[in-house]
Design a protein around this motif. Structure first.
Motif, short mmCIF file in Angstrom:
data_model
loop_
_atom_site.label_atom_id
_atom_site.label_comp_id
_atom_site.label_asym_id
_atom_site.label_seq_id
_atom_site.Cartn_x
_atom_site.Cartn_y
_atom_site.Cartn_z
N UNK A 248 6.48 -29.34 11.45
CA UNK A 248 5.63 -28.60 12.39
C UNK A 248 5.88 -27.10 12.28
N UNK A 249 7.14 -26.71 12.09
CA UNK A 249 7.48 -25.30 11.94
C UNK A 249 6.84 -24.69 10.70
N UNK A 250 6.66 -25.53 9.68
CA UNK A 250 6.08 -25.04 8.42
C UNK A 250 4.56 -25.17 8.40
N UNK A 251 3.97 -25.56 9.53
CA UNK A 251 2.51 -25.57 9.64
C UNK A 251 1.83 -26.91 9.50
N UNK A 278 9.48 -21.71 18.92
CA UNK A 278 10.08 -20.47 18.42
C UNK A 278 9.32 -19.96 17.21
N UNK A 279 8.96 -20.89 16.33
CA UNK A 279 8.21 -20.49 15.14
C UNK A 279 6.82 -19.99 15.52
N UNK A 280 6.21 -20.65 16.50
CA UNK A 280 4.88 -20.25 16.96
C UNK A 280 4.95 -18.85 17.59
N UNK A 281 5.98 -18.60 18.40
CA UNK A 281 6.16 -17.29 19.03
C UNK A 281 6.34 -16.19 17.99
N UNK A 282 7.08 -16.53 16.92
CA UNK A 282 7.32 -15.56 15.86
C UNK A 282 6.01 -15.15 15.19
#
Length: 297
Positions: A248-251, A278-282
């Motif tokens: 999910x973090x990698x899309x 966290x990744x989405x916020x970034x």
């Protein structure tokens, strides 16, 4: 009556032996409570106040709300079965509200921790080390459950198609991709495995040629990750959790992750999404025109 219900769970619902045993224990626990506290043997003529007394006794015994909710859920399913088979008219738990439970955040392993474990096992060259390395790699590259890994048969791996056939919950089959990066480990392991046992159909075996078991798999994961991680939980499920979170973090889209995990609904998969925040916020902070980070570029 209980046996009929258990047969229904096994034959129609296709529940696992482990799950059915849990249901059986919960029902017997309630039946024993009725007998001791109300001098009642029948599970048919039960009132909610009797069930509530049982719940209170479980709370007094310091049993967690999460476990109590599971036990009550077993009872609720049992009475739904009795309704379905027309043995009762009203489910005494129809208006019951579950006890509140605090949501436990499952912290996934980092990619660095996983690589440290794989690299540390790679330094060894015996059968056990090779098997354990493959177990870690398959868990992390496929996201399969512990019981699914244990039950993989050698014939269910297709190097030609790059897939593993997995038997999931309720005997549902699915195919998961096999990463090319683990094929060399897999081939080497199978070669060594044939020298130990030619009789077992199962991919993962012990030194004596027997099928591996759940506690052994847990000990393997816990032992290796205890050396590189300070996280509270270090289990096969956390590796499954890491698989989903990192995708999910990698899309990766939620539906694809759902299919890979073998979930029947998106609701089950969505529990992993909070770790990708966290990744989405970034991405959000770097992309939004009003972001302070954007303005400082």
């Amino acid at each position: 009556m209980i046996e009929s219900f258990l047969d229904y769970l096994s034959l129609e619902k296709k529940y696992s032996v482990h799950t059915i045993t849990a249901y059986k224990n919960d029902l017997i626990s309630f039946r024993d409570f009725l007998s001791s506290e109300f001098n009642q043997e029948s599970l048919v003529d039960v009132h909610y106040n009797q069930i509530r007394s049982w719940i209170v006794s479980l709370v007094d015994a310091k049993i967690s709300n999460r476990t109590i909710n599971r036990k009550v859920s077993s009872l609720k399913s049992f009475y739904k079965f009795l309704q379905k088979t027309e043995q009762i008219i009203i489910n005494p738990l129809s208006k019951h509200k579950a006890l509140k439970v605090s949501k436990k955040v499952q912290v996934p392993f980092t990619s660095k921790e996983i690589n440290l474990v794989i690299n540390s096992i790679s330094e060894e060259s015996n059968f056990i080390a090779l098997r354990n390395k493959l177990i870690v790699e398959i868990f992390y590259s496929t996201g399969i459950r512990r019981t699914e890994l244990i039950n993989i048969k050698e014939t269910e791996i297709s190097l030609y198609n790059g897939t593993i056939k997995v038997l999931g919950k309720r005997n549902k089959e699915r195919f998961v991709p096999l990463l090319e990066s683990i094929v060399p480990t897999l081939k080497e392991y199978i070669s060594l495995r044939k020298k130990i046992s030619k009789n077992s159909d199962f991919l993962f075996i012990t030194e004596k040629g027997n099928k591996i078991y759940e506690t052994l798999v847990y000990r393997i994961i816990n032992s290796y990750f205890s050396k590189v991680s300070s996280k509270v939980k270090k289990s096969p499920h956390i590796l499954r959790h890491s698989f989903a979170t990192h995708l999910l973090n990698e899309g990766a889209d939620l539906n694809s992750v759902k299919e890979l995990l073998g979930h029947s609904s998106l609701a089950s998969t969505q529990v992993y999404t909070h770790n990708s925040l966290d990744a989405i916020k970034k991405v959000y902070n770097q992309a939004h025109p009003r972001s302070s980070k954007k303005n400082n570029l």
